[in-house]
Motif scaffolding. Sequence first.
Motif: not given
Length: 77
Positions: A59-75
């Motif tokens: 959250h940017g503090g003034e109403g803006q936001w962004g999703d942070l991602l993580t990979p799930v890897v399957v071998t």
Amino acid sequence: MMTKPQVKERAEEQASAMTEDQKAAIRMLANDLHRLNHAVMKAVDAGVSVELVRSARHHGGEGQWGDLLTPVVVTRS
């Protein structure tokens, strides 16, 4: 029945309302996403499955936001 504006028209409209710093940040994001997509394709071609999952939201503090991602890897076994 109303039609939605085309993607290019919507993007141009949004860009016209952005500051130069915002436009530069979006260009950087687009370039990084292109590299991420390429890396995912290379991983898949190397034999793993990759799913990107939202791990947090910034959250940017003034109403803006962004999703942070993580990979799930399957071998393969």
